[in-house]
Scaffold this motif. Structure first.
Motif, PDB file in Angstrom:
ATOM      1  N   ASN A 156      -5.985 -10.655 -11.771  1.00 16.59           N
ATOM      2  CA  ASN A 156      -5.385 -11.652 -10.877  1.00 16.59           C
ATOM      3  C   ASN A 156      -5.551 -13.087 -11.378  1.00 16.59           C
ATOM      4  OD1 ASN A 156      -4.687  -9.582  -9.024  1.00 16.59           O
ATOM      5  ND2 ASN A 156      -6.782  -9.613  -8.250  1.00 16.59           N
TER       6      ASN A 156
ATOM      7  N   ASP B 235      -2.912 -17.204  -6.282  1.00 16.84           N
ATOM      8  CA  ASP B 235      -3.198 -16.997  -4.853  1.00 16.84           C
ATOM      9  C   ASP B 235      -2.470 -15.762  -4.334  1.00 16.84           C
ATOM     10  OD1 ASP B 235      -4.848 -19.105  -4.589  1.00 16.84           O
ATOM     11  OD2 ASP B 235      -3.431 -20.403  -3.517  1.00 16.84           O
ATOM     12  N   ARG B 236      -1.199 -15.664  -4.707  1.00 20.09           N
ATOM     13  CA  ARG B 236      -0.389 -14.537  -4.267  1.00 20.09           C
ATOM     14  C   ARG B 236      -0.974 -13.223  -4.782  1.00 20.09           C
ATOM     15  NH1 ARG B 236       5.518 -14.772  -6.250  1.00 20.09           N
ATOM     16  NH2 ARG B 236       4.993 -16.951  -6.550  1.00 20.09           N
TER      17      ARG B 236
ATOM     18  N   TYR C  52      -4.064 -12.584  -5.613  1.00 17.57           N
ATOM     19  CA  TYR C  52      -5.325 -12.262  -4.932  1.00 17.57           C
ATOM     20  C   TYR C  52      -5.083 -11.780  -3.506  1.00 17.57           C
ATOM     21  CZ  TYR C  52      -8.845 -13.354  -8.377  1.00 17.57           C
ATOM     22  OH  TYR C  52      -9.656 -13.297  -9.474  1.00 17.57           O
ATOM     23  N   ARG C  53      -4.091 -12.388  -2.848  1.00 15.82           N
ATOM     24  CA  ARG C  53      -3.774 -11.940  -1.484  1.00 15.82           C
ATOM     25  C   ARG C  53      -3.244 -10.507  -1.515  1.00 15.82           C
ATOM     26  NH1 ARG C  53       0.146 -15.990   0.372  1.00 15.82           N
ATOM     27  NH2 ARG C  53      -0.655 -17.438  -1.164  1.00 15.82           N
ATOM     28  N   ARG C  54      -2.379 -10.224  -2.478  1.00 19.28           N
ATOM     29  CA  ARG C  54      -1.817  -8.892  -2.608  1.00 19.28           C
ATOM     30  C   ARG C  54      -2.929  -7.877  -2.915  1.00 19.28           C
ATOM     31  NH1 ARG C  54       3.131  -8.488  -6.598  1.00 19.28           N
ATOM     32  NH2 ARG C  54       1.499  -8.106  -8.089  1.00 19.28           N
TER      33      ARG C  54
ATOM     34  N   LYS D 170      -5.974  -8.066  -2.033  1.00 21.65           N
ATOM     35  CA  LYS D 170      -6.769  -7.862  -0.807  1.00 21.65           C
ATOM     36  C   LYS D 170      -6.104  -6.856   0.124  1.00 21.65           C
ATOM     37  CE  LYS D 170     -10.017 -11.419   0.386  1.00 21.65           C
ATOM     38  NZ  LYS D 170     -10.070 -12.841   0.556  1.00 21.65           N
ATOM     39  N   ILE D 171      -4.793  -7.000   0.258  1.00 18.09           N
ATOM     40  CA  ILE D 171      -4.028  -6.099   1.126  1.00 18.09           C
ATOM     41  C   ILE D 171      -4.149  -4.657   0.640  1.00 18.09           C
ATOM     42  CG2 ILE D 171      -1.676  -5.479   1.892  1.00 18.09           C
ATOM     43  CD1 ILE D 171      -1.113  -8.585   1.761  1.00 18.09           C
TER      44      ILE D 171
END
Ligand SMILES: [Zn+2]
Length: 113
Positions: free
Chosen positions: A69, A103-104, A106-108, A110-111
């Motif tokens: 990431n 950021d995107r 890392y967010r993905r 996490k999901i």
């Protein structure tokens, strides 16, 4: 009073924090995962030529180690003006894109956990 001269024991670990170079190292696992994610195309402009695994943040900003990431497959080479690798390394707009993209990712991640 008893004074005792005592040598300070040597630290067990050589270095508390890895060097920026070590933290910035892209392992073959990270490279392969990034390449798979990219589908063989530049993750910024979608072109297929001369892909490079580019850091989305400065190496010294990497906390522990570079993960998938923290990087993106981008068209290069970074020394050529106009390539995405060059843009994210040397322009403000590119830097902002890299931060947002990271950021995107890392967010993905996490999901999907
Ligand atoms: Zn590109």
């Amino acid at each position: 009073m008893n004074f005792e001269l005592r040598a300070v024991p040597k630290p067990k670990h050589k270095r508390f924090k890895r060097t920026a170079k070590e933290r910035g190292r892209i392992t073959s696992e990270v490279y392969e995962a990034a390449l798979e994610r990219s589908g063989g195309r530049c993750e910024r402009c979608g072109k297929c030529d001369y892909l490079q695994c580019a850091h989305l943040i400065r190496r010294w900003k990497v906390e522990v180690e570079t993960t998938v990431n923290d990087v993106a497959m981008l068209c290069g080479p970074s020394v050529n003006t106009g390539t995405c690798h060059n843009i994210i390394d040397y322009t403000q707009a590119g830097k902002e894109w890299a931060e947002e993209y990271r950021d995107r990712l890392y967010r993905r991640a996490k999901i999907n956990e």
